[in-house]
Design a protein around this motif. Structure first.
Motif, PDB file in Angstrom:
ATOM      1  N   SER A  67      17.567  -9.170   8.050  1.00  0.00           N
ATOM      2  CA  SER A  67      17.249  -7.711   7.306  1.00  0.00           C
ATOM      3  C   SER A  67      18.196  -7.581   6.180  1.00  0.00           C
ATOM      4  O   SER A  67      19.559  -7.128   7.119  1.00  0.00           O
ATOM      5  N   TRP A  92      12.018  -6.312   7.330  1.00  0.00           N
ATOM      6  CA  TRP A  92      10.928  -5.796   7.783  1.00  0.00           C
ATOM      7  C   TRP A  92      10.798  -3.750   7.476  1.00  0.00           C
ATOM      8  O   TRP A  92      11.344  -3.989   8.273  1.00  0.00           O
ATOM      9  N   ARG A 112      23.369 -12.310  20.266  1.00  0.00           N
ATOM     10  CA  ARG A 112      22.436 -12.264  21.467  1.00  0.00           C
ATOM     11  C   ARG A 112      22.282 -12.062  21.933  1.00  0.00           C
ATOM     12  O   ARG A 112      23.380 -12.292  22.991  1.00  0.00           O
ATOM     13  N   HIS A 157       8.164  -0.526   9.004  1.00  0.00           N
ATOM     14  CA  HIS A 157       7.844  -0.660   9.652  1.00  0.00           C
ATOM     15  C   HIS A 157       7.630   1.132   9.614  1.00  0.00           C
ATOM     16  O   HIS A 157       6.600   1.644   7.727  1.00  0.00           O
ATOM     17  N   ARG A 158       6.203   1.240   9.920  1.00  0.00           N
ATOM     18  CA  ARG A 158       5.122   2.657   9.578  1.00  0.00           C
ATOM     19  C   ARG A 158       4.566   2.429   8.671  1.00  0.00           C
ATOM     20  O   ARG A 158       3.584   3.127   8.054  1.00  0.00           O
ATOM     21  N   ARG A 201      19.348  -4.610   3.860  1.00  0.00           N
ATOM     22  CA  ARG A 201      19.291  -3.036   3.857  1.00  0.00           C
ATOM     23  C   ARG A 201      20.040  -2.993   2.233  1.00  0.00           C
ATOM     24  O   ARG A 201      20.520  -1.527   2.070  1.00  0.00           O
TER      25      ARG A 201
HETATM   26  C1  LIG Z   1       8.641  -4.520  14.048  1.00  0.00           C
HETATM   27  C2  LIG Z   1       9.775  -4.490  13.472  1.00  0.00           C
HETATM   28  C3  LIG Z   1       9.707  -3.375  12.822  1.00  0.00           C
HETATM   29  C4  LIG Z   1      11.983  -3.047  11.396  1.00  0.00           C
HETATM   30  N1  LIG Z   1      10.775  -1.779  11.268  1.00  0.00           N
HETATM   31  C5  LIG Z   1      12.398  -1.772  10.781  1.00  0.00           C
HETATM   32  C6  LIG Z   1      12.441  -0.680   9.709  1.00  0.00           C
HETATM   33  O1  LIG Z   1      11.691   0.097   9.116  1.00  0.00           O
HETATM   34  N2  LIG Z   1      13.585  -0.894   9.178  1.00  0.00           N
HETATM   35  C7  LIG Z   1      14.345  -1.060   9.541  1.00  0.00           C
HETATM   36  O2  LIG Z   1      15.781  -0.903   8.373  1.00  0.00           O
HETATM   37  N3  LIG Z   1      14.531  -3.069   9.399  1.00  0.00           N
HETATM   38  C8  LIG Z   1      13.359  -2.686  10.351  1.00  0.00           C
HETATM   39  N4  LIG Z   1      13.802  -4.004  11.191  1.00  0.00           N
HETATM   40  C9  LIG Z   1      14.533  -5.468  11.366  1.00  0.00           C
HETATM   41  C10 LIG Z   1      15.352  -5.316  12.604  1.00  0.00           C
HETATM   42  O3  LIG Z   1      15.624  -4.054  12.763  1.00  0.00           O
HETATM   43  C11 LIG Z   1      15.770  -6.614  12.588  1.00  0.00           C
HETATM   44  O4  LIG Z   1      15.096  -6.916  12.122  1.00  0.00           O
HETATM   45  C12 LIG Z   1      16.728  -6.771  13.916  1.00  0.00           C
HETATM   46  O5  LIG Z   1      18.171  -5.538  13.699  1.00  0.00           O
HETATM   47  C13 LIG Z   1      17.629  -7.658  13.836  1.00  0.00           C
HETATM   48  O6  LIG Z   1      18.393  -7.802  12.518  1.00  0.00           O
HETATM   49  P1  LIG Z   1      17.884  -9.751  11.312  1.00  0.00           P
HETATM   50  O7  LIG Z   1      17.022  -9.266  10.789  1.00  0.00           O
HETATM   51  O8  LIG Z   1      18.649  -9.790  10.582  1.00  0.00           O
HETATM   52  O9  LIG Z   1      17.926 -10.313  12.852  1.00  0.00           O
HETATM   53  C14 LIG Z   1      11.976  -4.540  11.385  1.00  0.00           C
HETATM   54  C15 LIG Z   1      12.020  -5.301  12.593  1.00  0.00           C
HETATM   55  C16 LIG Z   1      10.552  -6.361  13.155  1.00  0.00           C
HETATM   56  C17 LIG Z   1      10.385  -6.704  13.778  1.00  0.00           C
END
Ligand SMILES: Cc1cc2nc3c(=O)[nH]c(=O)nc-3n(C[C@H](O)[C@H](O)[C@H](O)COP(=O)(O)O)c2cc1C
Length: 174
Positions: A14, A118, A165, A120-121, A16
């Motif tokens: 993810s 991803w 993990r 949300h909201r 940012r």
């Molecule tokens: C259902 C879902 C909702 C998420 N919503 C947000 C969000 O609103 N803001 C955000 O910064 N990350 C969001 N994420 C990302 C997660 O925080 C992130 O996947 C998690 O911290 C693991 O990190 P990685 O994706 O780098 O493995 C969301 C992920 C999922 C699956």
């Protein structure tokens, strides 16, 4: 065994922090095309994807999302492109279907060297009159639930490490 797809899945993170640079339209189209090939329950293909590259609409969605979250910062982290996944509430598995589309989009972006997250909201967003107006303006009829925003952009700064993990992920019955 080395496998390119498995490596991509494991190295997606993810993102940012995004550069404001535009993403080529062909790359966006390719990412969307991977999204629409996700598996769906009974092949109902319940999700839809709205691709937002228009800055004014992108900023409006960001503001709406921030208001729902109760913050002032940009929940899209400066990403210039937002792919919104919604899914048809008529299909009982629509949230699963839409979530898999989100996964495909994030992985396809990573495969093309584009960062994603991803956000949300979307559910709350598209329950508001402002969200419904966007659907109406596109001629989208029926009851669609917002599943998520897949924000896209080029990574600004360092690439995140994978979070550790947890220990109790897997159980075996051999
Ligand atoms: C259902 C879902 C909702 C998420 N919503 C947000 C969000 O609103 N803001 C955000 O910064 N990350 C969001 N994420 C990302 C997660 O925080 C992130 O996947 C998690 O911290 C693991 O990190 P990685 O994706 O780098 O493995 C969301 C992920 C999922 C699956």
């Amino acid at each position: 065994m080395n496998n390119e797809l498995i490596d991509l899945i494991k190295t997606r993170r993810s993102i940012r922090s995004f550069k404001s640079d535009k993403i080529p339209q062909e790359a966006i189209a390719q990412i969307i095309d991977v999204g629409i090939y996700a598996a769906t329950a009974m092949n109902r293909q319940s999700p839809i994807i709205i691709s937002v590259t228009n800055k004014e609409v992108r900023d409006r969605l960001s503001k709406l999302n921030a208001e729902i979250m109760g913050v002032k910062s940009d929940p899209f982290y400066g990403a210039p492109v937002v792919l919104i996944v919604l899914a048809d509430k008529k299909c009982p598995n629509h949230v699963y279907d839409g979530s898999l589309v989100m996964g495909n989009l994030m992985l396809a972006a990573h495969a093309l060297g584009i960062g994603s997250c991803w956000i949300h909201r979307a559910k709350e967003e598209f329950e508001l009159p402002e969200g419904k107006e966007i659907l109406e303006s596109l001629g989208i009829k029926g009851e669609y639930e917002g599943i998520g925003h897949c924000v896209l952009g080029y990574v600004d700064g360092g690439y995140p490490e994978a979070p550790a993990r947890k220990g109790n992920w897997v159980y075996h019955i051999d």
